[in-house]
Design a protein around this motif. Structure first.
Motif, PDB file in Angstrom:
ATOM      1  N   PRO A 266       0.791  -1.237   0.000  1.00 31.38           N
ATOM      2  CA  PRO A 266       0.000   0.000   0.000  1.00 31.38           C
ATOM      3  C   PRO A 266       0.821   1.284   0.000  1.00 31.38           C
ATOM      4  O   PRO A 266       0.493   2.233  -0.732  1.00 31.38           O
ATOM      5  N   LEU A 269       2.255   1.731  -3.452  1.00 32.55           N
ATOM      6  CA  LEU A 269       1.177   2.034  -4.391  1.00 32.55           C
ATOM      7  C   LEU A 269       0.764   3.496  -4.267  1.00 32.55           C
ATOM      8  O   LEU A 269       0.459   4.158  -5.268  1.00 32.55           O
ATOM      9  N   ASP A 273       0.633   6.247  -7.200  1.00 42.56           N
ATOM     10  CA  ASP A 273      -0.642   6.912  -7.471  1.00 42.56           C
ATOM     11  C   ASP A 273      -0.585   8.424  -7.349  1.00 42.56           C
ATOM     12  O   ASP A 273      -1.385   9.125  -7.976  1.00 42.56           O
ATOM     13  N   ASP A 305      -2.784  -3.689  -6.674  1.00 42.31           N
ATOM     14  CA  ASP A 305      -2.997  -3.355  -5.265  1.00 42.31           C
ATOM     15  C   ASP A 305      -2.897  -4.646  -4.457  1.00 42.31           C
ATOM     16  O   ASP A 305      -3.738  -5.541  -4.577  1.00 42.31           O
TER      17      ASP A 305
END
Length: 342
Positions: A266, A269, A273, A305
């Motif tokens: 996470p 990511l 993002d 994800d």
């Protein structure tokens, strides 16, 4: 004239001797050693990265040739913990460090068209950064000759042989790492299973091999993940086309293909993002891949994800590569997606 011939003869003998010595010791691991892999296969052992070196392409072709493969995965080092189930012989991991659309296309063309295969293609976004340099994992005969005759190889081989005298009469040896035997040389910190999947030695013997730790994201793209995402201006059309060519080969052979992006923990990511230097290209990549795979009648599983796999942050030891447990769940998701294909 006679002296010249003697000089040339002696020079050739010395060059041949040096080349043979470099081939035997192979200090930079550029020589393919099928005998080491065959010995590992005969003894049911792992084979150390020391003996595979840069020859990933040859090794993965050997893996495929020695298994009744019906399902295989390709991709970068981030797919290498995806493994066969206990007792399963029909699965092979044909991914390797330095993979890219051009290496996957080359691999697909080298594999036999039949029997029909199910293929999991792990696609990295950074492959579509034109700045990403693909390493040579299948050196030419000319390159190999240069290597065997190079002074640097000879001097390093000499130092190597002084460090490990047994190499002068035995190119590799059997060692034990935790519960497994390993065909290796000096320090088998990374080893390969015979299905082509990779194992870190700290997973087998944490008392003797140190587990590596993740490096935090500092904002420096030149150093983060080997600089793969630095100066990413657009999706590389040439590599997109090469990926399409690979998918076209698979379609022509009647293979079933599931594409996916290797999962991200996470916190990483979030970087992909939101960082303005990466996010636009990252989102373009995520939008393009489902359309591209669908164009050839294939599925795109996504899975970028890690929470969708699901995998926890601590199952990414270096915040980049998934561990064995996470990769097993990833395999299950890919198998599920393949079953939904026609």
């Amino acid at each position: 004239m006679r002296r010249l011939l003697v000089f040339l003869g002696v020079s050739l003998v010395l060059l041949a001797t040096a080349a043979t010595f470099n081939w035997w010791v192979d200090p930079f691991a550029e020589v393919w050693k099928p005998g080491a892999v065959a010995e590992a296969r005969a003894d049911g052992c792992l084979v150390s990265q020391e003996l595979i070196g840069i020859r990933y392409y040859s090794f993965k072709l050997d893996v495929f040739a020695h298994r009744p493969t019906r399902t295989f995965v390709v991709g970068s080092s981030r797919v290498l913990e995806i493994a066969s189930h206990p007792g399963e012989r029909s699965f092979a991991n044909l991914g390797y460090p330095g993979a890219a659309p051009e290496t996957i296309l080359k691999l697909f063309r080298a594999l036999p068209a039949k029997p029909r295969q199910t293929v999991y293609v792990g696609v990295e976004a950074f492959w579509l950064n034109a700045r990403y340099a693909v390493p040579d994992t299948d050196p030419s005969t000319y390159h190999l000759a240069e290597y065997l005759l190079s002074r640097s190889a000879f001097t390093t081989a000499f130092k190597f042989a002084r460090q490990a005298h047994y190499i002068l009469y035995d190119r590799w040896r059997r060692d034990e790492v935790g519960p497994r035997c390993v065909i290796g040389r000096i320090y088998p910190s990374i080893s390969w299973r015979l299905d082509g999947s990779r194992v870190w030695s700290w997973e087998l013997d944490p008392q003797h091999y140190a587990k590596f730790r993740p490096s935090p994201f500092t904002g420096n793209l030149a150093t983060w993940r080997n600089g793969y995402f630095a100066d990413w201006r657009s999706l590389d059309e040439r590599r997109v086309h090469l990926l399409e060519q690979a998918l076209a080969v698979a379609r022509a052979r009647g293979w079933r293909v599931v594409g996916f992006a290797p999962p991200e923990p996470p916190h990483m990511l979030h970087v992909l993002d939101t960082d303005p230097r990466i996010a636009p290209r990252w989102h373009e990549f995520l939008a393009l891949m489902p359309r591209l795979f669908a164009r050839y009648g294939f599925a795109w599983a996504g899975l970028e994800d890690a929470r969708r796999v699901p995998c926890r942050s601590n199952e990414f030891p270096d915040a980049f590569h998934s561990d064995r447990a996470c990769s097993a769940r990833l395999r299950a998701r890919l198998d599920e997606a393949a079953r939904r294909l026609h």
